[in-house]
Enzyme design. Structure first.
Site: not given
Ligand SMILES: Cc1cc2nc3c(=O)[nH]c(=O)nc-3n(C[C@H](O)[C@H](O)[C@H](O)COP(=O)(O)OP(=O)(O)OC[C@H]3O[C@@H](n4cnc5c(N)ncnc54)[C@H](O)[C@@H]3O)c2cc1C
Ligand SMILES: NC(=O)c1ccc[n+]([C@@H]2O[C@H](COP(=O)([O-])OP(=O)(O)OC[C@H]3O[C@@H](n4cnc5c(N)ncnc54)[C@H](O)[C@@H]3O)[C@@H](O)[C@H]2O)c1
Length: 469
Positions: A51, A180, A182, A187, A442
């Site tokens: 991440k 791969g 997957g 990612e 908003h």
């Protein structure tokens, strides 16, 4: 002489850590055992460093719109600095985890656990000294490790899985073969490209075909990857892989040869049970090595639960965390509750974020349900337009008769955050009414979840169950 505890947890990944924390918060005396780095795959070489890199990659990928926004100059990736950054984040989180376990008076034991009998564990550390722990309840959360298929060599300096990519210094060179199709490869294709690598992405099967994201979701991601020059090249297979001092040579089944500087494998993970001596505790594994358990997550030995990657072939931290919560709940209440698997979100962090939970149209129809669809695109979202981030959509599924939410899919920026609006809803029956009644900020991307809900209600005559009386 064995020490006694209420709950022994084996493994400190998201499953084990959460089980230990929840057990302690609910008054149990808890020991948690870890043989390697605290925090498991997720913290050390999975979700957390990934991440961190994904954020860096997103910042770099936003560059093409910078000059129109009045930001001048060019950015240049520095993968070595990015590598150091993820290590610092991991170390900070690791300290905070250790501190919280100590604060909760959880006994953190470093060493490898194995069963001596149904309720006793032996924990042996690197210095070969051992402790015995007798526990009323045991939770096995020993995770999985990366699979290296033949002909890729094991322990080669230039052939890495993500288990090593985030923890050992990067090999020299920037030409990378990524293997791969997957989640890991999907990612890493985006991340490594944005971090300055020349990525040769090779796989035998189409992208993400094991997961039930919709065709529009996959197509939107493929379009975005293609726009960034990232393309999966299909191959019939890998015939030979040879590592030299500075390079790796790969021969493909169709005859093509490729020379790269290093290889990153995203070729699956295998459950971790080897050291556990499960037979001593009467616990079974299936043909793929996953620990067998019932719907309450109990193994054949009722005092013993199995959670996370060691027992669930979906292998996400989200599943490990949800299962930890259930296992501790069943221990505290001596209950046999089970999980609503459909409510656990799955998120892929690539050139776009793909997030989903619940049924898709096919699985809803297979279950004899009649799905009604509500759709809203980010293309006209004031927030998304201002962010130059308009790819993607929100797609909600409801039962045509009752208006109950059957599932949802969110594609685009912040989808991994927005999916909480669906996963945290009180229950599927009132979920869409809850979304329709909510008060939104908003301008925000979340407003498209409200738009999709309202569109669904109007299009399918579900005003009454969704808007209420
Ligand atoms: C690159 C990558 C990115 C990922 N990104 C995401 C993401 O964004 N979101 C997501 O939901 N999932 C993600 N995942 C998946 C996620 O990391 C795993 O599903 C999650 O870590 C599983 O948690 P766990 O607790 O079951 O096991 P693990 O995290 O694998 O932890 C198990 C621990 O048990 C220890 N152990 C094993 N055997 C013993 C023993 N005998 N004695 C003592 N200790 C033992 C191991 O050393 C390990 O520390 C990612 C995975 C990878 C590889
Ligand atoms: N965001 C997330 O939730 C996240 C992120 C990363 C990983 N994970 C989890 O980690 C697990 C592992 O991910 P993954 O992508 O490595 O595994 P995967 O099982 O999803 O994909 C494995 C890939 O390797 C290929 N493969 C398998 N054997 C091969 C061989 N012999 N030769 C060539 N190719 C081969 C498969 O065709 C497939 O494309 C998954 O269960 C995934 O859900 C989750």
């Amino acid at each position: 002489m064995a020490e006694h505890t209420d709950l022994a947890v084996i493994g400190s990944g998201p499953g084990g850590y959460r089980a230990a924390v929840l057990g302690a918060l609910r008054g149990l005396k808890v020991s948690i055992i870890e043989k390697d780095a605290w925090g498991g795959c997720c913290l050390n070489h999975g979700c957390v460093p990934k991440k961190d890199w994904h954020h860096t990659a997103r910042l770099l990928a936003a560059q093409p719109s910078f000059s129109e926004r009045g930001i001048q100059g060019a950015l240049r990736p520095d993968i070595e600095a990015a590598w150091q950054h993820q290590r610092q984040v991991v170390a900070t989180v690791q300290d905070s985890y250790a501190g919280y376990l100590a604060h909760l008076k959880v006994d953190s034991v470093q060493g490898c656990a194995r069963f001596l009998d149904a309720q006793t564990l032996e924990v042996r550390n690197d210095q070969n000294s051992s402790r015995e722990i007798h526990a009323q309840h045991i939770i096995i959360a020993t995770g999985a490790s990366a699979h290296i298929p033949s002909p890729f060599p094991e322990n080669a300096a230039r052939v890495l899985t993500t288990d090593r990519l985030f923890t050992q210094a990067l090999p020299s060179g920037r030409r990378v073969a990524l293997i791969g199709s997957g989640v890991v490869a999907t990612e890493m294709a985006f991340i490594l490209t944005q971090l300055g690598c020349e990525v040769h992405w090779l796989a035998r099967s189409p992208m993400l075909n094991r997961l039930n994201f919709s065709r529009p979701a996959r197509d939107t991601l493929i379009k975005e990857l293609t726009r960034q020059g990232i393309e999966l090249q299909r191959t019939k297979g890998f015939v030979a892989v040879k590592e030299t001092q500075n390079h790796v040579h790969i021969r493909l089944e169709e005859g093509r040869e490729l020379e790269v500087d290093w290889v990153c494998l995203g070729t699956g993970r295998k459950p971790h049970t080897q050291a556990l001596n499960l037979t001593a505790a009467g616990i079974n594994t299936d043909t793929q090595g996953f620990i067998q358990r019932d719907a309450s997550l109990r193994t054949a030995n009722r005092n013993c639960f199995a959670i996370g990657d060691v027992a669930n072939s979906l292998m996400t931290a989200n599943h490990a965390l949800a299962e930890a919560t259930l296992a501790v709940d069943n221990i505290i209440h001596e209950a046999d509750k089970s999980l609503d698997w459909q409510q656990i979100p799955m998120v892929v962090y690539s050139a776009l974020e793909l997030a989903r939970l619940g049924h898709d149209e096919d699985s809803a129809e297979d279950a004899g349900l009649e799905p009604a669809v509500g759709f809203a695109a980010f293309q006209t979202s004031p927030c998304a337009l201002g962010q130059d981030d308009i790819s993607g959509f929100v797609r909600l599924l409801a039962d045509m008769d009752s208006g109950a939410m059957l599932g949802g899919e969110i594609v685009g920026g912040s989808a991994g955050e927005l999916i909480h609006l669906l996963s945290l809803a009180p229950d599927t029956q009132s979920a869409l009414r809850w979304l329709a009644k909510g008060i939104y900020n908003h301008p925000a991307r979340a407003e498209e979840v409200l738009n999709a809900t309202e569109t669904l209600a109007n299009k399918w005559g579900l005003q009454e169950p969704i808007f209420g009386g």
